[in-house]
Design an enzyme around this catalytic site. Sequence first.
Site: not given
Ligand code: S3P
Length: 443
Positions: A127, A172, A320, A347
């Site tokens: 990733r 993000s 998610d 993901k």
């Molecule tokens: C999260 C942010 C999201 C999400 C992940 C948890 C977090 O990812 O998909 O399951 O706890 O900050 P991204 O921020 O990369 O989109």
Amino acid sequence: MDTPAVLTVSARSPLRGRIAVPGDKSISHRALMLGSLAEGETTIRGLLLGEDPRSTAACFRALGAEISELNSELVRVRGIGLGNLQEPADILDAGNSGTTMRLMLGILASHPDRFFAITGDRSLRSRPMGRVAEPLRQMGARIWGREGGKLAPLAVWGEKLQPRAYQSPVASAQVKSCLLLAGLMVDGETSVTEPFRSRDHSERMLAAFGAAVSVDGNTAAVRGPARLRGQEAIVPGDISSAAFWLVAGSIVPDSELTIENVGVNPTRTGVLDILREMGADIVLENPREAMGEPVADLRVRTAPLRGCDIGGEVIPRAIDELPVLAVAAACAQGRTTLRDAAELRVKESDRIAAMAHELSALGVTLREHPDGLEIEGEARWHGGEVRTYDDHRIAMSLAIAALVAPEPVAIQGMGCAAISYPTFVPTLAELGVNLLTAECSEQ
Ligand code: S3P
């Protein structure tokens, strides 16, 4: 009942009752992290006991925090205090957890004169980490890894970082939180501006722990150097876990479910907005607040769904939940178009490809696009065998799809549900779903 490796689901009976979902994954990570970085004791109630928070706890124990045995009732964390991280004797392991690795990188890179190495499982090592390593480097961080520091394993030499106003090309919360956490150790203001607002649990919890955080539109900022003080943290139920039951309760005929104590932070409730636009019957009951986070009980009753267009600002607020929303779309009347969701491809698995492949295998007609899916509703579901790509959200979304298939669906690799929802299969059983086989050896 543990999560079996192969689960065969066959159910056409209504889903009824009151259920609780485990603690929010994002908030659980942050409570462990901030508790570990704070001075004094933090207590955490409602922590998710999934594998991802366990990875975070293991990393912080290696950095010197004292964290009691993980328990959903009460976890005690004796923090080390910002600036006092120990140099760990071994490589830190973030397991499957992108949140652990990306948020930790901000913390590690900003602790001067220490060496850290961090890795993860096969999925996490594929990733993108450049999205956090690059802005950290712009603040003065020294990070090395495969492909020029874009992929784990990563090595970090901690430095005194400089403040920066970063324009993130992606919405993000992991990128934003990484930089805000790095900013705790920086003299001056560190800010992140996103194209759309992502989940704001870091901002809320940092403020509760005493950091100087400000939010203006899509920009979040922290002013350092900060001192964090131990708190009594309360983790609400995870709306991402509740989403499986919101969809199940909508599509399985004659169902009525109440999901208790769910976090309904507006940066997370895209799933409610989308399902309601599709015609779902969802009511928020007993709204309240827990440690700066809004919470409610969610009641869902079966309703006829219609297809809709999903894209734009709602995407980060439902990121998610998009795999299980694809299942809802396949049950709706008409076509659903999902766009602007290319993030799904990076993901725990390529969730666009995974859902396209596995839903087609169960009779759904759809087209895959680089940034989304076009899903025809009123699918002619049939049984079959599907796989999870070792991705917890794909596994659970397929289990919900299996509830409307007329023949049994065998799901290979169900064990990964324990990443975020170890009690998912027991809750299916509690709701009377027919789980035909439950082989316990990992496939
Ligand atoms: C999260 C942010 C999201 C999400 C992940 C948890 C977090 O990812 O998909 O399951 O706890 O900050 P991204 O921020 O990369 O989109």
